[in-house]
Design a protein around this motif. Structure first.
Motif, PDB file in Angstrom:
ATOM      1  N   MET A   1      97.819  76.509  63.831  1.00 37.50           N
ATOM      2  CA  MET A   1      97.737  75.132  64.235  1.00 37.50           C
ATOM      3  C   MET A   1      96.333  74.611  63.929  1.00 37.50           C
ATOM      4  O   MET A   1      95.358  75.329  64.032  1.00 37.50           O
ATOM      5  CB  MET A   1      98.040  75.009  65.733  1.00 37.50           C
ATOM      6  N   GLY A   2      96.225  73.337  63.558  1.00 43.85           N
ATOM      7  CA  GLY A   2      94.956  72.740  63.153  1.00 43.85           C
ATOM      8  C   GLY A   2      94.004  72.523  64.309  1.00 43.85           C
ATOM      9  O   GLY A   2      94.377  72.530  65.470  1.00 43.85           O
ATOM     10  N   HIS A   3      92.758  72.340  63.954  1.00 44.11           N
ATOM     11  CA  HIS A   3      91.693  72.064  64.912  1.00 44.11           C
ATOM     12  C   HIS A   3      91.848  70.644  65.450  1.00 44.11           C
ATOM     13  O   HIS A   3      92.018  69.699  64.685  1.00 44.11           O
ATOM     14  CB  HIS A   3      90.343  72.228  64.209  1.00 44.11           C
ATOM     15  N   ALA A   4      91.815  70.479  66.755  1.00 45.40           N
ATOM     16  CA  ALA A   4      91.896  69.150  67.355  1.00 45.40           C
ATOM     17  C   ALA A   4      90.569  68.433  67.136  1.00 45.40           C
ATOM     18  O   ALA A   4      89.514  68.943  67.488  1.00 45.40           O
ATOM     19  CB  ALA A   4      92.206  69.253  68.844  1.00 45.40           C
ATOM     20  N   MET A   5      90.629  67.262  66.503  1.00 44.53           N
ATOM     21  CA  MET A   5      89.424  66.504  66.205  1.00 44.53           C
ATOM     22  C   MET A   5      89.326  65.272  67.084  1.00 44.53           C
ATOM     23  O   MET A   5      90.324  64.612  67.337  1.00 44.53           O
ATOM     24  CB  MET A   5      89.449  66.038  64.750  1.00 44.53           C
ATOM     25  N   GLU A   6      88.115  64.997  67.503  1.00 44.80           N
ATOM     26  CA  GLU A   6      87.857  63.745  68.197  1.00 44.80           C
ATOM     27  C   GLU A   6      87.792  62.639  67.147  1.00 44.80           C
ATOM     28  O   GLU A   6      87.160  62.809  66.102  1.00 44.80           O
ATOM     29  CB  GLU A   6      86.526  63.813  68.939  1.00 44.80           C
ATOM     30  N   THR A   7      88.453  61.533  67.382  1.00 45.31           N
ATOM     31  CA  THR A   7      88.383  60.424  66.438  1.00 45.31           C
ATOM     32  C   THR A   7      87.217  59.511  66.808  1.00 45.31           C
ATOM     33  O   THR A   7      86.841  59.394  67.972  1.00 45.31           O
ATOM     34  CB  THR A   7      89.699  59.608  66.410  1.00 45.31           C
ATOM     35  N   ILE A   8      86.638  58.909  65.791  1.00 49.03           N
ATOM     36  CA  ILE A   8      85.560  57.951  65.986  1.00 49.03           C
ATOM     37  C   ILE A   8      85.933  56.665  65.267  1.00 49.03           C
ATOM     38  O   ILE A   8      86.790  56.663  64.376  1.00 49.03           O
ATOM     39  CB  ILE A   8      84.200  58.486  65.477  1.00 49.03           C
ATOM     40  N   SER A   9      85.274  55.597  65.636  1.00 51.56           N
ATOM     41  CA  SER A   9      85.527  54.324  64.963  1.00 51.56           C
ATOM     42  C   SER A   9      84.711  54.265  63.676  1.00 51.56           C
ATOM     43  O   SER A   9      83.740  55.008  63.491  1.00 51.56           O
ATOM     44  CB  SER A   9      85.143  53.155  65.870  1.00 51.56           C
ATOM     45  N   PHE A  10      85.075  53.350  62.784  1.00 50.60           N
ATOM     46  CA  PHE A  10      84.306  53.150  61.565  1.00 50.60           C
ATOM     47  C   PHE A  10      82.887  52.693  61.915  1.00 50.60           C
ATOM     48  O   PHE A  10      81.925  53.083  61.258  1.00 50.60           O
ATOM     49  CB  PHE A  10      84.998  52.142  60.640  1.00 50.60           C
ATOM     50  N   ASP A  11      82.759  51.901  62.964  1.00 46.85           N
ATOM     51  CA  ASP A  11      81.428  51.476  63.411  1.00 46.85           C
ATOM     52  C   ASP A  11      80.576  52.676  63.822  1.00 46.85           C
ATOM     53  O   ASP A  11      79.368  52.698  63.561  1.00 46.85           O
ATOM     54  CB  ASP A  11      81.523  50.474  64.566  1.00 46.85           C
ATOM     55  N   ASP A  12      81.191  53.684  64.481  1.00 48.21           N
ATOM     56  CA  ASP A  12      80.462  54.910  64.825  1.00 48.21           C
ATOM     57  C   ASP A  12      79.964  55.596  63.558  1.00 48.21           C
ATOM     58  O   ASP A  12      78.824  56.049  63.479  1.00 48.21           O
ATOM     59  CB  ASP A  12      81.343  55.882  65.613  1.00 48.21           C
ATOM     60  N   PHE A  13      80.824  55.697  62.555  1.00 47.42           N
ATOM     61  CA  PHE A  13      80.460  56.333  61.287  1.00 47.42           C
ATOM     62  C   PHE A  13      79.287  55.601  60.630  1.00 47.42           C
ATOM     63  O   PHE A  13      78.371  56.226  60.104  1.00 47.42           O
ATOM     64  CB  PHE A  13      81.663  56.375  60.344  1.00 47.42           C
ATOM     65  N   LEU A  14      79.321  54.281  60.671  1.00 45.71           N
ATOM     66  CA  LEU A  14      78.265  53.496  60.031  1.00 45.71           C
ATOM     67  C   LEU A  14      76.904  53.680  60.686  1.00 45.71           C
ATOM     68  O   LEU A  14      75.875  53.389  60.077  1.00 45.71           O
ATOM     69  CB  LEU A  14      78.640  52.011  60.013  1.00 45.71           C
ATOM     70  N   LYS A  15      76.867  54.189  61.910  1.00 54.61           N
ATOM     71  CA  LYS A  15      75.593  54.449  62.584  1.00 54.61           C
ATOM     72  C   LYS A  15      74.856  55.635  61.960  1.00 54.61           C
ATOM     73  O   LYS A  15      73.643  55.759  62.105  1.00 54.61           O
ATOM     74  CB  LYS A  15      75.819  54.718  64.075  1.00 54.61           C
ATOM     75  N   ILE A  16      75.586  56.509  61.273  1.00 52.77           N
ATOM     76  CA  ILE A  16      74.991  57.707  60.672  1.00 52.77           C
ATOM     77  C   ILE A  16      74.428  57.337  59.302  1.00 52.77           C
ATOM     78  O   ILE A  16      75.156  56.878  58.431  1.00 52.77           O
ATOM     79  CB  ILE A  16      76.024  58.833  60.532  1.00 52.77           C
ATOM     80  N   GLU A  17      73.138  57.523  59.142  1.00 53.96           N
ATOM     81  CA  GLU A  17      72.465  57.230  57.872  1.00 53.96           C
ATOM     82  C   GLU A  17      72.438  58.505  57.031  1.00 53.96           C
ATOM     83  O   GLU A  17      71.514  59.306  57.121  1.00 53.96           O
ATOM     84  CB  GLU A  17      71.044  56.739  58.124  1.00 53.96           C
ATOM     85  N   LEU A  18      73.485  58.712  56.230  1.00 54.30           N
ATOM     86  CA  LEU A  18      73.539  59.826  55.287  1.00 54.30           C
ATOM     87  C   LEU A  18      72.993  59.309  53.967  1.00 54.30           C
ATOM     88  O   LEU A  18      73.561  58.386  53.366  1.00 54.30           O
ATOM     89  CB  LEU A  18      74.974  60.314  55.108  1.00 54.30           C
ATOM     90  N   ARG A  19      71.870  59.871  53.528  1.00 53.46           N
ATOM     91  CA  ARG A  19      71.182  59.390  52.332  1.00 53.46           C
ATOM     92  C   ARG A  19      70.949  60.523  51.339  1.00 53.46           C
ATOM     93  O   ARG A  19      70.832  61.679  51.715  1.00 53.46           O
ATOM     94  CB  ARG A  19      69.822  58.789  52.706  1.00 53.46           C
TER      95      ARG A  19
END
Length: 116
Positions: A1-19
């Motif tokens: 069975m797969g790993h249960a993942m917490e979902t986040i909003s797109f706005d949450d993702f946009l807070k992460i500055e991956l450069r």
């Protein structure tokens, strides 16, 4: 069975500055508890050069890291790691043995480019 993942909003993702940055220098982090390198990563004129501790010694030597593009989180707070103040988190994936392989762009992109 797969790993249960917490979902986040797109706005949450946009807070992460991956450069994208280029490794300007890499040296053995002799004081680290686990084998690691001190990396100086150049993210271009807007962000500049940031330091990071990276536990990537199983797959890479310092001399072969210089000049490589990497993906890093640049908006975490600085973190003290022994005598080093780490200013970014270079990203990677654990392989089947638990060693870290870098997360890298597969084509040249300008330094500081944000992952979207």
């Amino acid at each position: 069975m797969g790993h249960a993942m917490e979902t986040i909003s797109f706005d949450d993702f946009l807070k992460i500055e991956l450069r994208v940055g280029r490794i300007a220098s890499a040296e053995v982090f002799a004081q680290a508890r686990k084998p690691a390198y001190i990396l100086h990563v150049d993210f271009g004129s807007e962000i500049g050069v940031r330091k990071s501790s990276a536990q990537i010694t199983a797959h890479y030597r310092p001399d072969e890291l210089v000049g490589r593009l990497v993906v890093a989180v640049v908006n975490f707070p600085a973190k003290q790691i022994g005598p080093l103040m780490s200013e970014c988190l270079v990203t990677g994936f654990h392989d089947e043995r638990g060693d870290v392989a870098l997360c890298v762009p597969d084509r040249p992109v300008p330094l500081g480019t944000r992952l979207l």
